[in-house]
Design a protein around this motif. Structure first.
Motif, PDB file in Angstrom:
ATOM      1  N   GLN A 194       0.942   7.400  -6.090  1.00  0.00           N
ATOM      2  CA  GLN A 194      -0.187   8.310  -6.290  1.00  0.00           C
ATOM      3  C   GLN A 194       0.211   9.751  -6.015  1.00  0.00           C
ATOM      4  O   GLN A 194      -0.156  10.668  -6.759  1.00  0.00           O
TER       5      GLN A 194
ATOM      6  N   LEU B  55      -4.506  -1.782  -6.420  1.00  0.00           N
ATOM      7  CA  LEU B  55      -3.755  -0.523  -6.315  1.00  0.00           C
ATOM      8  C   LEU B  55      -2.823  -0.316  -7.505  1.00  0.00           C
ATOM      9  O   LEU B  55      -2.954   0.681  -8.229  1.00  0.00           O
TER      10      LEU B  55
ATOM     11  N   ILE C 130     -10.401   2.483  -3.607  1.00  0.00           N
ATOM     12  CA  ILE C 130      -9.716   2.111  -4.840  1.00  0.00           C
ATOM     13  C   ILE C 130     -10.727   1.877  -5.966  1.00  0.00           C
ATOM     14  O   ILE C 130     -10.437   2.160  -7.131  1.00  0.00           O
TER      15      ILE C 130
ATOM     16  N   ALA D 225       2.277   2.091  -3.281  1.00  0.00           N
ATOM     17  CA  ALA D 225       1.217   2.607  -4.156  1.00  0.00           C
ATOM     18  C   ALA D 225       0.859   4.040  -3.812  1.00  0.00           C
ATOM     19  O   ALA D 225       0.638   4.868  -4.712  1.00  0.00           O
ATOM     20  N   TRP D 226       0.805   4.365  -2.533  1.00  0.00           N
ATOM     21  CA  TRP D 226       0.445   5.745  -2.167  1.00  0.00           C
ATOM     22  C   TRP D 226       1.551   6.712  -2.557  1.00  0.00           C
ATOM     23  O   TRP D 226       1.291   7.860  -2.925  1.00  0.00           O
TER      24      TRP D 226
ATOM     25  N   SER E  29       5.177  -1.861  -5.823  1.00  0.00           N
ATOM     26  CA  SER E  29       3.932  -2.330  -5.216  1.00  0.00           C
ATOM     27  C   SER E  29       3.432  -3.596  -5.891  1.00  0.00           C
ATOM     28  O   SER E  29       3.090  -4.589  -5.227  1.00  0.00           O
TER      29      SER E  29
ATOM     30  N   GLU F 260       0.824  -1.212   0.000  1.00  0.00           N
ATOM     31  CA  GLU F 260       0.000   0.000   0.000  1.00  0.00           C
ATOM     32  C   GLU F 260       0.855   1.258   0.000  1.00  0.00           C
ATOM     33  O   GLU F 260       0.569   2.219  -0.730  1.00  0.00           O
TER      34      GLU F 260
ATOM     35  N   LYS G 134      -4.540  -6.877  -3.102  1.00  0.00           N
ATOM     36  CA  LYS G 134      -3.829  -5.598  -3.122  1.00  0.00           C
ATOM     37  C   LYS G 134      -3.471  -5.153  -4.539  1.00  0.00           C
ATOM     38  O   LYS G 134      -3.073  -4.005  -4.745  1.00  0.00           O
TER      39      LYS G 134
END
Length: 260
Positions: free
Chosen positions: A19, A52, A89, A15-16, A37, A12, A49
């Motif tokens: 982003q 993501l 998501i 992935a963040w 990720s 996660e 997951k």
């Protein structure tokens, strides 16, 4: 997370980071963090997951102008997010899908994706995201020459943003109001406010898109200013590494369409 062996958290967090990098158009970082990720999720069998990195890969394909591939990835991310009950998501994937379909010229499909995104928000109580999706829906409806429905959506986004005071929602509502104002000059002024709001949030892609919309809105009423805005939007899109958006701005300038 690495020190204590929290593998799902690592998936996660990568992935963040991707982003956040996407918001500032740092595409190299988006690519690195997205693949980190995805690789970790695949290696450890964390199938749920994968929604993501799928959504992020969709964004990368969109940036490259590979719109069809982007739509497939956004669909996959949405389906997987729904299966595991990850509403945030699911929304992100549908919002990305709407963006891809919009740039592909499928305005009906884009509107349908935003309708689904709003449904997800209502189910999960994602209020800020709901304002953003409703504002985007108003913009799409205006581009699709459905002014009454567009104004209704813009009014709803404005009401929600005034009540809840989310900065992203306020920027999206300004953009919606600008695109649905009956006076092109007044609408362009609101879009300029939206652009400033997006820049204050460090969201240069959204700011550039607001400038593109302002240029499009002014075609036919103030061509000189419209052309300047569209050329500036094209230059900014090139600088942000999104050449297909630059091509769109230049194509709009040459075609001289009207959304009013």
């Amino acid at each position: 997370a690495e020190q204590v062996g929290m593998l799902p958290a690592q998936v996660e967090l990568h992935a963040w980071l991707a982003q956040l990098a996407a918001y500032s158009a740092d595409w190299e970082q988006v690519e690195r963090s997205t693949e980190a990720s995805a690789s970790l999720a695949e290696r450890e069998g964390l199938v749920g997951k994968l929604c993501l990195p799928y959504a992020l890969r969709g964004l990368l394909r969109w940036r490259e102008g590979r719109i069809g591939e982007a739509a497939v990835l956004f669909h996959r991310a949405h389906e997987l997010a729904e299966q595991v009950g990850w509403s945030e998501i699911a929304f992100q994937a549908l919002f990305g899908l709407a963006l891809a379909l919009r740039d592909q010229g499928d305005l009906d499909g884009s509107t349908a994706a935003l309708d689904q995104a709003i449904e997800v928000c209502e189910r999960a109580g994602l209020i800020a995201q709901s304002i953003q999706a409703t504002g985007s829906r108003a913009v799409i409806l205006a581009l699709a020459h459905r002014p009454q429905a567009a104004r209704e959506a813009a009014a709803m986004a404005s009401q929600l943003s005034e009540r809840l005071q989310y900065p992203i929602g306020q920027a999206a509502a300004l953009e919606a109001r600008g695109m649905t104002d009956e006076d092109p000059a007044a609408g362009a002024a609101l879009l300029a406010e939206a652009e400033e709001a997006w820049r204050a949030l460090d969201r240069p892609l959204e700011a550039t898109r607001a400038r593109l919309l302002a240029g499009q809105l002014l075609l036919g009423s103030d061509d000189e200013r419209a052309q300047a805005l569209l050329e500036s939007a094209a230059e900014q899109s090139d600088a942000l590494g999104v050449p297909h958006l630059a091509e769109k701005a230049r194509a709009v300038a040459q075609a001289r369409p009207s959304v009013t």
